[in-house]
Design a protein around this motif. Structure first.
Motif, mmCIF file in Angstrom:
data_model
loop_
_atom_site.group_PDB
_atom_site.id
_atom_site.type_symbol
_atom_site.label_atom_id
_atom_site.label_comp_id
_atom_site.label_asym_id
_atom_site.label_seq_id
_atom_site.Cartn_x
_atom_site.Cartn_y
_atom_site.Cartn_z
ATOM 1 N N LEU A 167 0.821 -1.204 0.000
ATOM 2 C CA LEU A 167 0.000 0.000 0.000
ATOM 3 C C LEU A 167 0.857 1.255 0.000
ATOM 4 N N ASN A 168 0.291 2.325 -0.544
ATOM 5 C CA ASN A 168 0.883 3.661 -0.417
ATOM 6 C C ASN A 168 0.882 4.065 1.052
ATOM 7 N N ARG A 169 1.998 4.687 1.496
ATOM 8 C CA ARG A 169 2.110 5.015 2.921
ATOM 9 C C ARG A 169 0.965 5.905 3.401
ATOM 10 N N THR A 170 0.600 6.916 2.630
ATOM 11 C CA THR A 170 -0.458 7.843 3.057
ATOM 12 C C THR A 170 -1.792 7.111 3.218
ATOM 13 N N TYR A 171 -2.145 6.289 2.231
ATOM 14 C CA TYR A 171 -3.396 5.534 2.314
ATOM 15 C C TYR A 171 -3.349 4.539 3.463
ATOM 16 N N PHE A 172 -2.208 3.859 3.613
ATOM 17 C CA PHE A 172 -2.060 2.904 4.711
ATOM 18 C C PHE A 172 -2.237 3.592 6.064
ATOM 19 N N GLY A 173 -1.595 4.763 6.239
ATOM 20 C CA GLY A 173 -1.714 5.486 7.508
ATOM 21 C C GLY A 173 -3.139 5.875 7.810
ATOM 22 N N ARG A 174 -3.893 6.263 6.781
ATOM 23 C CA ARG A 174 -5.285 6.678 6.997
ATOM 24 C C ARG A 174 -6.166 5.510 7.416
ATOM 25 N N ILE A 175 -6.090 4.390 6.692
ATOM 26 C CA ILE A 175 -6.985 3.266 7.039
ATOM 27 C C ILE A 175 -6.559 2.621 8.355
ATOM 28 N N PHE A 176 -5.262 2.657 8.670
ATOM 29 C CA PHE A 176 -4.798 2.096 9.939
ATOM 30 C C PHE A 176 -5.387 2.881 11.109
ATOM 31 N N LYS A 177 -5.306 4.217 11.026
ATOM 32 C CA LYS A 177 -5.825 5.031 12.130
ATOM 33 C C LYS A 177 -7.334 4.918 12.244
ATOM 34 N N GLU A 178 -8.042 4.863 11.120
ATOM 35 C CA GLU A 178 -9.495 4.720 11.152
ATOM 36 C C GLU A 178 -9.910 3.400 11.781
ATOM 37 N N THR A 179 -9.128 2.342 11.566
ATOM 38 C CA THR A 179 -9.487 1.020 12.059
ATOM 39 C C THR A 179 -9.002 0.769 13.480
ATOM 40 N N VAL A 180 -7.756 1.120 13.760
ATOM 41 C CA VAL A 180 -7.136 0.791 15.047
ATOM 42 C C VAL A 180 -7.320 1.905 16.078
ATOM 43 N N GLY A 181 -7.493 3.146 15.596
ATOM 44 C CA GLY A 181 -7.658 4.264 16.525
ATOM 45 C C GLY A 181 -6.379 4.991 16.856
ATOM 46 N N LYS A 182 -5.256 4.516 16.331
ATOM 47 C CA LYS A 182 -3.960 5.166 16.499
ATOM 48 C C LYS A 182 -3.264 5.182 15.149
ATOM 49 N N SER A 183 -2.372 6.143 14.970
ATOM 50 C CA SER A 183 -1.557 6.132 13.754
ATOM 51 C C SER A 183 -0.603 4.949 13.830
ATOM 52 N N PRO A 184 -0.053 4.497 12.681
ATOM 53 C CA PRO A 184 0.923 3.407 12.744
ATOM 54 C C PRO A 184 2.101 3.724 13.657
ATOM 55 N N GLN A 185 2.569 4.973 13.633
ATOM 56 C CA GLN A 185 3.691 5.363 14.501
ATOM 57 C C GLN A 185 3.315 5.219 15.969
ATOM 58 N N GLN A 186 2.121 5.706 16.318
ATOM 59 C CA GLN A 186 1.668 5.616 17.710
ATOM 60 C C GLN A 186 1.507 4.171 18.152
ATOM 61 N N PHE A 187 0.936 3.350 17.264
ATOM 62 C CA PHE A 187 0.730 1.947 17.622
ATOM 63 C C PHE A 187 2.058 1.224 17.808
ATOM 64 N N LEU A 188 2.999 1.440 16.885
ATOM 65 C CA LEU A 188 4.306 0.782 16.986
ATOM 66 C C LEU A 188 5.009 1.194 18.277
ATOM 67 N N LEU A 189 4.959 2.485 18.608
ATOM 68 C CA LEU A 189 5.576 2.953 19.847
ATOM 69 C C LEU A 189 4.894 2.317 21.060
ATOM 70 N N SER A 190 3.554 2.318 21.090
ATOM 71 C CA SER A 190 2.821 1.739 22.218
ATOM 72 C C SER A 190 3.114 0.257 22.362
#
Length: 282
Positions: free
Chosen positions: A204-227
């Motif tokens: 996936l394109n990074r921008t699209y991936f970041g958007r659907i990840f946050k919409e689904t998981v509730g955190k950005s990929p960066q936030q989730f990886l850090l957590s």
């Protein structure tokens, strides 16, 4: 009227899913709870009787739902809600409070959200299996933590599979990508991975991936990886004798200073201070 059953789960060492409280209660007529909010997800399944749920949707607008025997309702973190037993036929329900990094994804798979908090089962046999798992957890509060966690996963499985929710094709595709991303993070978080790596793995394109990840998981990929990394680090700090440097390396930080800074940003104290307060004595 039987006494309510109420238990608190004694172990906090689980990351993907964690059990908090659980119990069962036969409510007196017109018994109400709220308005209130919760810190975690709280699922009620109605064994008998009926009652009403008043809960805010995703826009903060309150709605009222009538819920009967064989149905259930999910209360979401920070959602304002009130629930009231019927004055003539008060409900008896069983409930489980849980959370974790995979909780939101699982609940959405079951078709539940602040806009659709009521559980309706499409498959009676799976609904009965779900109920049995909830009863088992409530009635075996003194069982070992891993034993209860096994039954929590069975409850989650039956909740998801018994739901009448029908996901759209696009929803199924999105769910597939998110599962792939979460699996990639779980397997590679000790390594030097970037959000570009995860998006590329999913194709996936990074921008699209970041958007659907946050919409689904509730955190950005960066936030989730850090957590995720810091939660794994907390487990190691609490349960092992590894040095701070070794723990940092184990969760993807080759520089101890960078690890300590990241840990303090999440938990408010340094790894060493956190370990001194939370260490499990052997």
């Amino acid at each position: 009227m039987s006494e309510p059953v109420f238990s608190i789960f004694p172990n906090e060492n689980f990351v993907d899913l964690s059990l908090y409280q659980y119990g069962m209660e036969q409510c007196p007529p017109a018994y109400s709870f709220g308005p209130a909010t919760r810190n975690h997800y709280l699922f009620h399944y109605v064994l008998s009787g009926t009652g009403r749920l008043m809960a805010n949707d995703s826009r903060g607008i309150s709605h009222e739902y009538q819920i009967r025997s064989g149905e259930g309702f999910m209360i979401f973190p920070r959602q304002i809600n009130t629930y009231i037993a019927d004055p003539k036929l008060p409900w008896e329900y069983i409930w489980i409070e849980f959370d974790g990094m995979r909780a939101r994804e699982i609940i959405e798979t079951a078709g539940l959200s602040p806009d659709h908090p009521v559980y309706h089962a499409a498959y009676k046999d799976l609904r009965e299996n779900m109920k049995d798992e909830m009863l088992y957890i409530a009635e075996h509060h003194d069982a070992p933590p891993f034993h209860l966690m096994g039954h929590l996963y069975l409850f989650i499985d039956y909740l998801s599979r018994s739901s009448s929710s029908q996901m759209t094709t696009s929803g199924r595709v999105r769910d597939f990508y998110i599962k792939e991303a979460l699996n990639y993070i779980e397997q590679n978080f000790p390594n030097d991975i970037s959000i570009e790596n995860i998006a590329s793995f999913c194709g996936l394109n990074r921008t699209y991936f970041g958007r659907i990840f946050k919409e689904t998981v509730g955190k950005s990929p960066q936030q989730f990886l850090l957590s995720y990394r810091m939660a794994k680090a907390a487990e190691l700090l609490k349960l092992t004798d590894l040095s701070i440097s070794d723990i940092g390396n184990a969760v993807g930080y080759s520089n101890q200073l960078h690890f300590s800074r990241a840990y303090k940003n999440v938990y408010g104290v340094s790894p060493r201070e956190w370990r001194n307060k939370n260490r499990v004595m052997k």
